[in-house]
Design an enzyme around this catalytic site. Structure first.
Site: not given
Ligand code: VGL
Ligand code: ZN
Length: 208
Positions: A110, A12, A155
């Site tokens: 995802k 991410d 994540c």
């Molecule tokens: C994430 C909160 C919501 C992350 C993704 O990548 O850690 N955190 N969506």
């Protein structure tokens, strides 16, 4: 160069998690040069993208009277309500433009089911819908997964824990991650990861 059974999982590294993004992670941009260096030390790299439909259930704006960072009880359990972030095909969902990982083989997207979140790169938050990453990693003979990216306590942690559950060794490259740290979430994540046998190293342990 790391062997064929060792995979770097880059989680991410997207614009919305950068300091000026919709769900900013403090110093999130600092992981980019570290990950670029790490990637060249691995023969096998996998990327993930948080990739939500606009009406995603994790977005506070779809829960009247609730604010970002409130907790909500959903059908599959407790869920943090987030600011709207990483909407499919928007600039916020794009990978950071300076992320340079030309040898990445696979991008796992995802959180694409409208009514289920997925912090983990392996398993959605209902804890029964797989993303396919476990099967892929088994198929290519991976034994150890090195995790880096954003955010350490969401994540990255959930992915490392699920890597362990699936029978892989899991290693967090600490200086290639940054955390959100909501109400002690980072300390809790480390407690869980340590208990699950996730190990912790620095990028210099791999690059020297
Ligand atoms: C994430 C909160 C919501 C992350 C993704 O990548 O850690 N955190 N969506
Ligand atoms: Zn998300």
């Amino acid at each position: 160069m790391k062997g064929a059974d060792e995979v770097l999982l880059v989680i991410d590294v997207q614009n919305d998690f950068m300091p000026r993004g919709a769900l900013p992670v403090a110093h999130g941009d600092e992981v980019v040069p570290v990950i670029n260096r790490l990637a060249s030390a691995f023969s096998h790299v996998v990327l993930t993208q948080d990739w939500h439909p606009a009406k995603h259930i994790s977005f506070a704006e779809h829960h009247p009277g609730r604010a970002p960072f409130d907790m909500a009880t959903l059908s599959y359990g407790q869920q943090v309500l987030w600011p709207t972030h990483c909407v499919q095909d928007t600039d916020g969902a794009a990978l950071h433009r300076d992320l340079h990982v030309p040898n990445a083989r696979l991008v796992i997207r995802k959180g694409h089911h409208v009514d289920v979140d997925s912090y983990s790169a392996f398993m959605e938050a209902d804890r029964k819908t797989p993303t396919g990453l476990t099967g892929y990693l088994r198929d290519v003979g991976a034994k150890r997964v090195y995790c880096c990216g954003l955010a350490t306590d969401y994540c990255v942690a959930w992915s490392a824990l699920d890597a362990r559950s699936a029978g892989f060794e899991a290693v967090i490259i600490d200086d290639a991650c940054r955390a959100i740290d909501l109400d002690g979430s980072l300390a809790r994540a480390w407690e869980q990861m340590t208990a699950a046998g996730v190990s912790r190293i620095g990028s210099t342990d791999l690059l020297r």
